[in-house]
Motif scaffolding. Sequence first.
Motif, PDB file in Angstrom:
ATOM      1  N   GLN A   1       0.773  -1.226  -0.055  1.00 21.37           N
ATOM      2  CA  GLN A   1      -0.071  -0.149  -0.065  1.00 21.37           C
ATOM      3  C   GLN A   1       0.839   1.134   0.213  1.00 21.37           C
ATOM      4  O   GLN A   1       0.540   2.250  -0.664  1.00 21.37           O
ATOM      5  N   ARG A   2       2.016   1.255   0.680  1.00 22.86           N
ATOM      6  CA  ARG A   2       2.790   2.292   0.613  1.00 22.86           C
ATOM      7  C   ARG A   2       3.459   2.611  -0.649  1.00 22.86           C
ATOM      8  O   ARG A   2       3.443   3.689  -1.095  1.00 22.86           O
TER       9      ARG A   2
ATOM     10  N   ASP B   1       0.665   3.941  -2.938  1.00 21.11           N
ATOM     11  CA  ASP B   1       0.318   5.325  -2.705  1.00 21.11           C
ATOM     12  C   ASP B   1       1.433   6.267  -3.378  1.00 21.11           C
ATOM     13  O   ASP B   1       1.291   7.367  -3.817  1.00 21.11           O
ATOM     14  N   TRP B   2       2.528   5.795  -3.084  1.00 20.80           N
ATOM     15  CA  TRP B   2       3.808   6.691  -3.566  1.00 20.80           C
ATOM     16  C   TRP B   2       3.879   6.517  -5.155  1.00 20.80           C
ATOM     17  O   TRP B   2       4.138   7.809  -5.439  1.00 20.80           O
TER      18      TRP B   2
ATOM     19  N   ASN C   1       4.433  10.181   1.751  1.00 17.96           N
ATOM     20  CA  ASN C   1       5.067  10.375   0.426  1.00 17.96           C
ATOM     21  C   ASN C   1       6.365  11.478   0.433  1.00 17.96           C
ATOM     22  O   ASN C   1       7.126  11.230  -0.428  1.00 17.96           O
TER      23      ASN C   1
END
Length: 177
Positions: free
Chosen positions: A85-86, A89-90, A117
Amino acid sequence: MVGELTKEQRDWVTRAGFALLLDFELDILPTKIAYNVLQIFDHHSISLKLKDGDINITSKDVYDVLGLPNGGHPIILASPGKYSQRIKDWHAQFTLSDQITTQMIVQVMKNQEVNDNFKLNFLLVMSNVLIGTKGASYVDKQLLQLDDNLDNLKKYNWADFLLGYLVRSRYDCRRGG
């Protein structure tokens, strides 16, 4: 990039242990110098092989020259799935391309709030400029998988990470990779 950081961004960079980089000025990437350093680097002895003798390189030397945090803990990268997920999102910051350059990240960082981010953007620009990149044009994204909270960066030994990267790069060059 550093000269354009907001006060909030600069405050986070300081808390993260990278305050010495706030005074670091680098307008262009000296790729020819970096290539030449890699060519004279001995990955067995962690030294530069010069005509007049060897120069051994230690974590303290890296800290003294670049000011990277030397908190003692090794940097551990998790499997890509743990931080999927990180990573997703990035990547969402770059809607037009999956091939991300350092300059693209710097543009996104301008006046960006200090969130995960921004922290990842800072980390990737710093690592791709000062530590190394796997390709000539696109950023090495491995630090998206840093296995920790992004506010704990100062506890890690970034100098050893850089030296390890240099060792792997030189070893890969010798193997033809």
